[in-house]
Design a protein around this motif. Structure first.
Motif, mmCIF file in Angstrom:
data_model
loop_
_atom_site.group_PDB
_atom_site.id
_atom_site.type_symbol
_atom_site.label_atom_id
_atom_site.label_comp_id
_atom_site.label_asym_id
_atom_site.label_seq_id
_atom_site.Cartn_x
_atom_site.Cartn_y
_atom_site.Cartn_z
ATOM 1 N N GLU A 1 34.188 49.122 36.099
ATOM 2 C CA GLU A 1 33.179 48.100 36.368
ATOM 3 C C GLU A 1 33.873 46.748 36.531
ATOM 4 O O GLU A 1 33.842 45.877 35.663
ATOM 5 N N ALA A 2 34.567 46.604 37.664
ATOM 6 C CA ALA A 2 35.305 45.369 37.947
ATOM 7 C C ALA A 2 35.309 45.143 39.448
ATOM 8 O O ALA A 2 35.381 46.094 40.231
ATOM 9 N N ASP B 1 37.974 40.593 42.506
ATOM 10 C CA ASP B 1 38.621 39.449 41.863
ATOM 11 C C ASP B 1 39.400 39.859 40.622
ATOM 12 O O ASP B 1 40.263 39.108 40.145
ATOM 13 N N ASP B 2 39.062 41.013 40.054
ATOM 14 C CA ASP B 2 39.742 41.470 38.835
ATOM 15 C C ASP B 2 41.026 42.235 39.134
ATOM 16 O O ASP B 2 41.749 42.599 38.208
ATOM 17 N N ARG B 3 41.312 42.499 40.397
ATOM 18 C CA ARG B 3 42.503 43.288 40.731
ATOM 19 C C ARG B 3 43.782 42.608 40.259
ATOM 20 O O ARG B 3 44.710 43.273 39.792
ATOM 21 N N LYS B 4 43.849 41.283 40.395
ATOM 22 C CA LYS B 4 45.046 40.571 39.974
ATOM 23 C C LYS B 4 45.288 40.764 38.479
ATOM 24 O O LYS B 4 46.423 40.985 38.042
ATOM 25 N N ALA B 5 44.223 40.697 37.687
ATOM 26 C CA ALA B 5 44.355 40.876 36.241
ATOM 27 C C ALA B 5 44.819 42.299 35.912
ATOM 28 O O ALA B 5 45.638 42.502 35.001
ATOM 29 N N VAL B 6 44.302 43.281 36.662
ATOM 30 C CA VAL B 6 44.715 44.674 36.450
ATOM 31 C C VAL B 6 46.203 44.834 36.766
ATOM 32 O O VAL B 6 46.955 45.459 36.004
ATOM 33 N N GLU C 1 48.520 42.553 36.721
ATOM 34 C CA GLU C 1 49.310 41.865 35.701
ATOM 35 C C GLU C 1 49.386 42.694 34.416
ATOM 36 O O GLU C 1 50.428 42.736 33.759
ATOM 37 N N GLU C 2 48.279 43.355 34.055
ATOM 38 C CA GLU C 2 48.279 44.183 32.841
ATOM 39 C C GLU C 2 49.193 45.394 33.021
ATOM 40 O O GLU C 2 49.921 45.777 32.089
ATOM 41 N N ARG D 1 41.628 53.059 32.019
ATOM 42 C CA ARG D 1 40.601 52.022 31.948
ATOM 43 C C ARG D 1 39.197 52.628 31.969
ATOM 44 O O ARG D 1 38.290 52.160 31.277
ATOM 45 N N GLN E 1 36.511 52.274 29.089
ATOM 46 C CA GLN E 1 35.202 51.732 29.467
ATOM 47 C C GLN E 1 34.071 52.628 28.957
ATOM 48 O O GLN E 1 33.094 52.154 28.357
#
Length: 416
Positions: A187-188, A191-196, A198-199, A229, A233
């Motif tokens: 559920e992202a 825009d959340d791809r960059k955070a993924v 980086e993680e 993930r 989730q």
């Protein structure tokens, strides 16, 4: 504080910034590490969610019809109970590799076609043209070649169907019926791809499970993390235990000891934290089928395929150890069947001995025929011989530590 070397990131170099607190971030709730009670598989199986990995989805393409039927039975039960989950990444990886599975089957058929077309006699042997046996052999050979050509034609038709009828095989048809509603995405948004990303990079840098062993893959190891993930989730949403069904054997999922030993502790703790105190189990497909009471023949078939197909850095050691275990298991089942036959025959002989003895004892001894006495003696001798066989069998196999361990752990109710 322990003087042992840190077994985290490699190579061991001083970490800077937030990375220096990698162990604190890995296990944020130190108190829970002592307090969490990891539930057993037996305790969780009736209510847990079951998550399927891509490698598990691909394995049934090599199953017999009966084993595919068992997979269908288990998956149908889980879907009816809304407990089956297929992460979107697992579905995509399955779809990416499905055609290769079908192509591998077509390759095997091509090999059979080549064998079917092979000539028995490459050329005539003039010296033997008057030999009756040779002439008869050539005639039979011509019949075999003709049958081989017929076989080849049938197999060519099979391969044409495999090529043209995409998704019509029984495994694809089964998944089409059952799994569409089970696919679950993260559920992202975009825009959340960059955070993924980086993680995933952070986990790879610090060697935090899962996926850090896949950094050289085309996706940089993100695939395992995307599956993980989804598991986390759903753990947060459902607050339930989890069985993750996977053929993974790499050390970014498992603590290794002669193969997979236990799930990595950071996975267990991260799942506990996300689920509110619940437990995580990692199982191969064969173990899931065994948990849901599939026949032993199906479990053996799937286990042998898993050993053959399993990847991992310690592939040979793992495969050898598991093959020995499977062979021991099959040998044990064979001895168990032999023991049952002895016991069944012993019961029949004892029952017949009892009936003959009652008849002999109820009559006047002078009226008992020689045949009756001889039959009674024969039955009593057979009974003694069978009891000796049973005792010898139990002495031989019951004292074998590996077989005894198998009996105790896998077949507790079958030896009585």
């Amino acid at each position: 504080m322990s003087d042992a070397k840190r077994s985290g990131p490699e190579p061991v170099v001083p970490l800077k910034g937030e990375d220096a607190f990698w162990l604190t971030d890995l296990y944020p709730d130190a108190k829970a590490l002592f307090e969490h009670n990891h539930a057993s598989l037996h305790e969780v199986v009736e209510q847990c969610m079951v998550v399927l990995d891509a490698n598990v989805l691909l394995l049934p393409f090599e199953f017999t019809k009966a084993s595919v039927g068992e997979v269908e039975r288990v998956y149908t039960q889980l879907t009816k109970e809304s407990r089956l989950i297929v992460p979107g990444q697992a579905a995509r990886e399955y779809y990416k590799h499905r055609s290769r599975k079908i192509a591998a089957i077509a390759d095997a058929i091509d090999g059979a076609i080549a064998k079917a077309k092979k000539q028995i006699f490459d050329r005539p042997i003039p010296l033997l043209e008057d030999d009756e046996d040779y002439k008869a052999a050539r005639d039979l050979g011509a019949e075999v070649v003709s049958k081989g050509e017929e076989i080849a034609q049938k197999l060519v038709s099979v391969n044409e169907r495999l090529q043209n009828e995409i998704g019509d095989d029984r495994v694809s048809a089964l998944y089409r019926r059952l799994l569409g509603a089970c696919v679950t995405e993260i559920e992202a948004g975009l825009d959340d791809r960059k955070a993924v990303i980086e993680e995933v990079a952070r986990r790879g840098r610090l060697q935090i499970a899962p996926g850090y062993k896949d950094q050289q893959k085309e996706d940089g190891g993100i695939g395992d993390y995307l599956v993980w993930r989804v598991i986390l989730q759903e753990a947060g949403r459902r607050k339930t235990h989890c069985i993750f069904v996977t053929e993974e054997q790499k050390p970014d999922w498992w603590i290794k000891r002669h193969g997979a030993f236990q799930p990595r502790p950071e996975l267990i703790d991260e799942y506990r934290h996300a689920s509110g105190g619940k437990s995580l189990h990692l199982l191969p497909l064969s173990a899931l089928l065994a948990t849901f009471k599939a026949p032993i023949s199906t479990i053996n078939e799937v286990q042998l395929l898993e050993v053959e197909r399993r990847d991992g850095s310690d592939k040979e050691t793992t495969a050898d150890a598991e093959y020995i275990h499977l062979k021991l298991r099959k040998d044990y089942l064979r001895t168990l069947d032999h023991r049952r036959r002895i016991k069944r025959q012993l019961r029949l002989v004892q029952d017949r001995t009892r009936r003959v003895a009652e008849r002999v004892n109820s009559e006047d001894p002078a009226a008992v025929s020689e045949d009756d006495w001889a039959l009674l003696d024969q039955l009593q001798s057979e009974e003694v011989a069978l009891m000796v066989q049973l005792t010898e069998h139990d002495r031989k196999y019951g004292s074998h530590p590996d077989l005894e361990n198998l009996r105790r752990n896998e077949f507790p109710d079958l030896f009585n």
